[in-house]
Design a protein around this motif. Structure first.
Motif, PDB file in Angstrom:
ATOM      1  N   ALA A  45     -32.837-105.093  72.906  1.00 35.90           N
ATOM      2  CA  ALA A  45     -32.368-106.056  73.912  1.00 35.90           C
ATOM      3  C   ALA A  45     -31.674-105.313  75.049  1.00 35.90           C
ATOM      4  CB  ALA A  45     -31.412-107.055  73.268  1.00 35.90           C
TER       5      ALA A  45
ATOM      6  N   PHE B  93     -36.421-106.412  75.343  1.00 36.28           N
ATOM      7  CA  PHE B  93     -36.232-107.860  75.406  1.00 36.28           C
ATOM      8  C   PHE B  93     -35.068-108.165  76.349  1.00 36.28           C
ATOM      9  CE2 PHE B  93     -34.691-111.687  72.631  1.00 36.28           C
ATOM     10  CZ  PHE B  93     -35.299-112.585  73.502  1.00 36.28           C
TER      11      PHE B  93
ATOM     12  N   THR C 161     -32.898-110.980  78.131  1.00 33.64           N
ATOM     13  CA  THR C 161     -32.591-112.407  77.979  1.00 33.64           C
ATOM     14  C   THR C 161     -31.112-112.636  78.248  1.00 33.64           C
ATOM     15  OG1 THR C 161     -32.701-114.330  76.488  1.00 33.64           O
ATOM     16  CG2 THR C 161     -32.146-112.213  75.497  1.00 33.64           C
TER      17      THR C 161
ATOM     18  N   VAL D 260     -30.772-112.839  70.934  1.00 35.16           N
ATOM     19  CA  VAL D 260     -30.586-111.383  70.809  1.00 35.16           C
ATOM     20  C   VAL D 260     -30.233-111.040  69.364  1.00 35.16           C
ATOM     21  CG1 VAL D 260     -29.082-109.456  71.470  1.00 35.16           C
ATOM     22  CG2 VAL D 260     -29.930-111.034  73.207  1.00 35.16           C
TER      23      VAL D 260
ATOM     24  N   SER E   7     -33.320-108.832  67.856  1.00 35.36           N
ATOM     25  CA  SER E   7     -33.277-107.402  68.197  1.00 35.36           C
ATOM     26  C   SER E   7     -32.759-106.520  67.069  1.00 35.36           C
ATOM     27  CB  SER E   7     -32.402-107.206  69.440  1.00 35.36           C
ATOM     28  OG  SER E   7     -31.052-107.495  69.153  1.00 35.36           O
TER      29      SER E   7
ATOM     30  N   ILE F 204     -29.113-102.995  70.985  1.00 37.05           N
ATOM     31  CA  ILE F 204     -28.752-103.669  72.242  1.00 37.05           C
ATOM     32  C   ILE F 204     -28.179-102.641  73.200  1.00 37.05           C
ATOM     33  CG2 ILE F 204     -27.252-105.424  73.282  1.00 37.05           C
ATOM     34  CD1 ILE F 204     -27.107-106.683  70.395  1.00 37.05           C
TER      35      ILE F 204
ATOM     36  N   THR G 299     -27.533-104.089  66.443  1.00 33.13           N
ATOM     37  CA  THR G 299     -27.294-105.535  66.397  1.00 33.13           C
ATOM     38  C   THR G 299     -26.512-105.929  65.150  1.00 33.13           C
ATOM     39  OG1 THR G 299     -29.383-105.808  67.567  1.00 33.13           O
ATOM     40  CG2 THR G 299     -28.432-107.788  66.611  1.00 33.13           C
TER      41      THR G 299
END
Length: 528
Positions: free
Chosen positions: A28, A206, A208, A214, A218, A221, A235
């Motif tokens: 993410a 990703f 968002t 998330v 994910s 991150i 995550t």
């Protein structure tokens, strides 16, 4: 991507950002609007805007080897694909034709065997078979020969994904806000599809603003803020609250020197009930909100979530429905002239397209609305109506002095002013109608720090000295926190929560991703 830096002129939009994505992971990429996410992806895709503005500093590696991505086509050749937020589909083509566009399967015929490959025909059967396989992969049972035109937006998003999956040699897919147009069940289906794609060994970036997605989708991150890398987290070792705080947390001084005060407790100045606005990219979906007389109300939220649609809809600039009252009187929100006559004014976010007549003088701009709506600055001589030039000049000079508009004089064309001074002319134009209620959208967009402070302090002065009710709509959260009495956060066209300027960065981050902080605390307590 290692130590990526990018400048547009004097403006550093990325400063030493690194991003590492493993094969088969969902990574993410988060940050507020303007954090640098889009620029970083533009670098990755070799977009023309990067190369035509001096390129970038840093290195990009694929499979451990340094690579130079020269164009989007080059990126695709190297196995990088993108599912765009704005659909890149041809409406008049079928799903199959869209999925196979520029990668059509051809078959020879007697003519092509003699005159060359350019005369080969399309092998529709083979193309439909490929499209069917790709659609099955994303869980879509729709017929592959259906026209894209008229499809629900959720279906279009899945067709976009199917097109990327159909490409051979894809190593990395970027999903840019893929769930923004999806229902809850479609978003859950999309996350399931993303996980399936990742399991096949394709890496996914990703992007968002929905933090619950998330956490659900994910593995890792990366968070950007103001063009810098703030943190990279696994995550499983973080929480929605920590991510929210990292996204919006900032250190530094307020943007305006304002004495805090209790929230005004007067009567309601404006009541908005079930407002719907059809503004492209900023739709409002049933928003209700009360603005207290004498307050500065901030309205915040991420780009495209509907905050700009509120003022534009109420002012009658886009199709809108719902009930809006101003000081107890119902407004006809489909008639801009009536709204202005009722005592409301707006400083538009689009100062060049809507706010100003760029080829006219400062003085003409300042008095324009008053002249049109209230028949002021006019004088009658017999049967003729003429502009009262002396009064226009006097008024313009007063506003130039009180708002510190830096110019050669009232006759200078507004199009030749700096952004900050153009914004001050927009404010003068709004004030010239003597409004009781003022909407100001993106008051400091595109202007320098010194001008920002002056504009914000002007709005505070209008509110505190003249008692004007002011609503400031801004993407700059720190700006809102520095001057507002209360801040309403909008997501997906609806009001999520109203927060105090002193609320934590985590609370604001949650609200901007569509989660009420109180609900989140309750949920955490239940889980515990």
């Amino acid at each position: 991507m290692k130590n990526i830096s990018k400048q547009y002129g004097e403006n550093a939009v990325l400063q030493g950002v690194s991003l590492s994505v493993k094969k088969g992971e969902i990574h993410a990429l988060l940050g507020e609007n303007g954090a640098g996410k889009s620029t970083l992806m533009n670098v990755l895709f070799g977009m023309p805007v990067i190369h035509s503005t001096g390129g970038f500093e840093g290195s990009v590696y694929l499979n451990g080897e340094e690579t130079h991505i020269l164009s989007p086509h080059d990126a695709m050749e190297k196995g990088i694909g993108m599912v765009h937020q704005e659909f890149m589909l041809l409406p008049g083509f079928t799903i199959t034709e869209n999925i196979k566009l520029n990668r059509e399967i051809c078959r020879p015929n007697p003519v092509s065997r003699i005159l060359g490959k350019n005369l080969e025909g399309l092998d529709m059967k083979a193309m439909q078979a490929d499209a069917r396989t790709a659609l099955d992969h994303v869980g879509m049972s729709i017929d592959e020969n259906t026209l894209v035109q008229g499809l629900p937006v959720g279906y279009m998003q899945f067709v976009e994904i199917a097109r990327e999956i159909d490409k051979t040699g894809v190593k990395l897919l970027v999903f840019d806000e893929p769930t923004a147009v999806l229902t809850e069940s479609e978003a859950a289906q999309l996350i399931s599809v993303m996980k399936k794609i990742a399991e096949s060994g394709i890496a996914i970036i990703f992007i968002t603003h929905r933090l619950d997605e998330v956490m659900a989708a994910s593995n890792n991150i990366t968070i950007l803020r103001d063009g810098k890398l703030v943190a990279t987290r696994e995550t499983k070792n973080t929480s929605i609250r920590e991510i929210a705080e990292l996204m919006v947390g900032r250190k530094g001084e307020s943007m305006a020197e304002v004495e805090p005060r209790p929230v005004p407790q007067g009567k309601v100045a404006m009541s908005i009930k079930d407002l719907h606005v059809d503004m492209p990219g900023e739709r409002v979906n049933g928003l209700s909100l009360d603005v207290i007389e004498g307050e500065i109300l901030g309205i915040g939220g991420l780009a495209g979530q509907g905050k700009l649609g509120i003022s534009n809809g109420i002012m009658g600039l886009y199709e809108a429905e719902g009930e809006v009252t101003l000081f107890g009187e119902k407004l006809n929100i489909m008639d801009t002239r009536e709204v202005l006559k009722a005592g409301m004014a707006m400083v538009s976010e689009d100062r060049k397209g809507v706010g100003l007549l760029l080829d006219r003088s400062i003085e003409d701009n300042i008095v324009f609305n008053s002249m049109q709506i209230k028949d002021e600055y006019l004088k009658k001589i017999g049967p003729f109506t003429l502009v009262d030039s002396k009064k226009v000049r006097q008024t313009a000079e007063e506003y130039i002095k009180s708002l510190d508009i830096r110019c050669f004089g009232p006759t200078q064309h507004s199009g030749t002013l700096s952004g900050g001074n153009q914004q001050k002319v927009c404010i003068a134009k709004a004030l010239c109608t003597s409004p009781k209620f003022l909407f100001v959208s993106e008051p400091t967009r595109g202007i320098d720090i010194g001008a920002k402070k002056l504009v914000l302090e002007t709005l505070v002065r209008l509110n505190r000295e003249l008692g004007m009710t002011v609503v400031i709509i801004s993407s700059e959260l720190q700006e809102l926190k520095s001057v507002s009495d209360r801040i309403a956060i909008v997501s997906e066209g609806k009001l999520v929560d109203i927060l105090s300027p002193q609320a934590s960065d985590a609370d604001y981050g949650l609200a901007m991703s569509g989660i009420r902080p109180a609900d989140h605390l309750e949920k955490e307590g239940t889980n515990a």
